[in-house]
Design a protein around this motif. Structure first.
Motif, PDB file in Angstrom:
ATOM      1  N   LEU A   1       0.821  -1.214   0.000  1.00 44.64           N
ATOM      2  CA  LEU A   1       0.000   0.000   0.000  1.00 44.64           C
ATOM      3  C   LEU A   1       0.855   1.264   0.000  1.00 44.64           C
ATOM      4  O   LEU A   1       0.364   2.336  -0.395  1.00 44.64           O
ATOM      5  CB  LEU A   1      -0.934  -0.001   1.212  1.00 44.64           C
ATOM      6  N   ALA A   2       2.091   1.168   0.437  1.00 40.16           N
ATOM      7  CA  ALA A   2       2.978   2.333   0.466  1.00 40.16           C
ATOM      8  C   ALA A   2       3.703   2.554  -0.859  1.00 40.16           C
ATOM      9  O   ALA A   2       4.558   3.444  -0.955  1.00 40.16           O
ATOM     10  CB  ALA A   2       4.000   2.172   1.588  1.00 40.16           C
ATOM     11  N   SER A   3       3.374   1.790  -1.872  1.00 37.18           N
ATOM     12  CA  SER A   3       4.040   1.918  -3.166  1.00 37.18           C
ATOM     13  C   SER A   3       3.769   3.283  -3.791  1.00 37.18           C
ATOM     14  O   SER A   3       2.711   3.885  -3.579  1.00 37.18           O
ATOM     15  CB  SER A   3       3.560   0.809  -4.120  1.00 37.18           C
ATOM     16  N   ARG A   4       4.717   3.747  -4.579  1.00 39.38           N
ATOM     17  CA  ARG A   4       4.582   5.041  -5.255  1.00 39.38           C
ATOM     18  C   ARG A   4       3.790   4.845  -6.551  1.00 39.38           C
ATOM     19  O   ARG A   4       4.361   4.703  -7.636  1.00 39.38           O
ATOM     20  CB  ARG A   4       5.955   5.624  -5.538  1.00 39.38           C
ATOM     21  N   TYR A   5       2.482   4.826  -6.398  1.00 37.18           N
ATOM     22  CA  TYR A   5       1.594   4.641  -7.543  1.00 37.18           C
ATOM     23  C   TYR A   5       0.237   5.234  -7.185  1.00 37.18           C
ATOM     24  O   TYR A   5      -0.149   5.221  -6.004  1.00 37.18           O
ATOM     25  CB  TYR A   5       1.454   3.145  -7.880  1.00 37.18           C
ATOM     26  N   PRO A   6      -0.497   5.776  -8.177  1.00 36.75           N
ATOM     27  CA  PRO A   6      -1.815   6.363  -7.879  1.00 36.75           C
ATOM     28  C   PRO A   6      -2.715   5.373  -7.153  1.00 36.75           C
ATOM     29  O   PRO A   6      -2.893   4.237  -7.598  1.00 36.75           O
ATOM     30  CB  PRO A   6      -2.359   6.711  -9.271  1.00 36.75           C
TER      31      PRO A   6
END
Length: 497
Positions: free
Chosen positions: A81-86
């Motif tokens: 969930l902390a990924s850099r994606y919209p």
């Protein structure tokens, strides 16, 4: 016929083959590490979250996490969930089993499903929408069944809406102990938007997530298991793309010659691609065309790789790193390899069926290499190669009057032994250490003591001996009872402490 001469030639062949394979492993590790380093140095050139949110063609990701008795499941979900994606284009689906609800583990404070619910309740509303939990009813197939249940149309419709396009949706898979890189989706989206996208990707996994909790033997095994992924799995995908590009150029310049040599090229130079079951992505429409994740064997990931190759689909290599745990006891390492070898045996029937359905040179090559390099070589390599090495040295003196044969007989076993220590014990350590700046979280894998350096160098074959024990456990069980139950590698006892 001089049987000593025949035996000498056989030992010479196997010793030369062992040395050649070690050189290929060395080259494969260097190729993969350069691939990773180049990708991480170019991260700033990837589209950022704002650009991806504004791009209509940016892919949507549904990331599946099959879990069963996993006390630390929240760590993996939080990392995803902390990924850099919209956030409106990323959805995480955790699939647990109903059996766990009926028989909770006494060492866990709550079931895996309840741990996920508690974690979701503590998230802000916008992240709660990104996380879905499904409890899978009991059925054969285990992990594959969990994954397929999570991909039911009602689940996808609830997460993505009724108008989602399967050709824009990518299905990711991580294990419940995975720690992925925050930029994985950005890299994939950048590759897809740039027009280089593949229909499936396999990323790099390193079994170093619990490195600090392992003893000397465990740390040696963690490095060796990690080396499999960089020396074989990813290197094979990189080189396969290069070989196919070369053949495409040949076909463009000399179509008749290419058509004539294509069966030879596919049988001798093509390689089966390896899926690892985590840090893995397949486009939804492709996965549906295959009937979902294969349920025919103990390891759905390896079968999926063969199925994709049989369809003519070549996976792309994903350079982003993911850390996973290594089993923390010798018994659990043997059990893990036993499950993998059971999957190897199960894949034989799948490959036979694929070749019968389409008797191509590539399908035949997949079957032959699988049987030779995995089914046969896996259980006996730890015995055969030391024996042929000794025979090479011993029999060389019978041909001392033939200088060329004598030199070859002495040289190849010596080179093979030397490369075993050099590649397995030294180069592997150095190259994996070179990747530590790119790990999703800081992990020190350096050998800081003389004992660690000694055992890491001269016990580098420990992991392969345990893998051999796992294979023989399966074979003996099949011989005695006609069956083998591939058990889960339990993480509760270590994670719940």
């Amino acid at each position: 016929m001089d049987w000593f001469f025949v035996l000498f030639l056989v030992s010479l062949f196997f010793n030369a083959r062992a040395a050649f394979k070690l050189l290929l492993d060395w080259k494969g590790m260097v190729t993969t590490c350069r691939f990773v380093e180049d990708a991480y140095e170019a991260l700033d050139a990837l589209p950022d979250e704002a650009a991806l949110a504004a791009a209509p063609a940016a892919p949507v990701f549904v990331h599946l996490v099959p879990a069963y008795y996993e006390p630390a499941i929240a760590n993996t979900v939080a990392a995803l969930l902390a990924s850099r994606y919209p956030h409106d284009r990323l959805h995480v689906v955790v699939a647990t089993r109903a059996e766990e609800e009926q028989a909770p583990h006494p060492a866990m404070e709550a079931t895996t499903a309840e741990l996920v619910r508690r974690f979701r309740d503590g998230l802000p509303p916008w992240q709660q929408k990104m996380l879905t939990l499904v409890v899978v009813p009991a059925a054969p197939g285990r992990k594959a069944h969990q994954l397929n249940w999570a991909l039911r149309r009602e689940t996808l419709h609830a997460a993505l809406g009724d108008d989602h396009d399967p050709a824009r949706v990518w299905i990711g898979v991580s294990d419940a102990d995975s720690l992925p890189d925050r930029n994985t989706y950005r890299w994939l989206a950048g590759d897809i938007l740039a027009g280089h996208g593949r229909l499936a990707y396999q990323g790099i996994t390193l079994s170093l997530g619990n490195f600090d909790r392992l003893d000397h033997r465990g740390r040696v095994c963690a490095m060796q298991q990690s080396s499999i992924f960089i020396r074989v799995s990813i290197a094979r995908l990189i080189n396969e793309a290069r070989r196919l590009a070369w053949f495409a150029r040949l076909r463009a310049r000399a179509p008749r010659l290419a058509a004539a040599v294509r069966p030879v090229f596919e049988f001798c130079f093509r390689r089966s691609q390896i899926c690892l079951g985590h840090n893995q992505f397949v486009r939804l429409d492709v996965l549906r065309s295959l009937g979902g994740f294969p349920t025919s064997g103990a390891t759905e990931d390896s079968t999926l790789g063969y199925a994709l190759g049989g369809r003519g689909l070549v996976m792309g290599a994903l350079p982003m790193l993911e850390l996973v745990d290594l089993p923390e006891t010798k018994e659990k390492m043997v059990r893990q390899n036993a499950r993998w070898y059971k999957g190897v045996l199960d894949d034989v029937a799948f490959l036979v069926g694929a070749w019968r359905a389409e008797p191509s040179a590539y399908n035949l090559a997949q079957l032959c290499r699988h049987v030779g390099n995995k089914v046969i070589e896996w259980p006996i390599a730890a015995i055969v190669y030391p024996i042929v090495g000794f025979l090479g040295w011993h029999l060389a003196y019978r041909f001392a009057d033939r200088p060329l044969l004598f030199v070859l007989g002495i040289a190849f076993p010596s080179i093979s032994l030397g490369l075993t220590i050099w590649v397995g014990g030294i180069v592997t350590q150095d190259l994996i250490e070179s990747l530590t700046p790119y790990f999703p979280r800081p992990v020190s894998v350096a050998r800081t003591t003389l004992a660690a350096k000694f055992w890491g160098t001269f016990r580098c074959q420990t992991y392969w001996l345990l893998a051999t024990r796992g294979a023989w456990r399966v074979l003996l069980a099949l011989a005695r009872s006609g069956g083998f139950e591939a058990a889960k590698t339990d993480r509760v006892s270590t994670r719940s402490r």
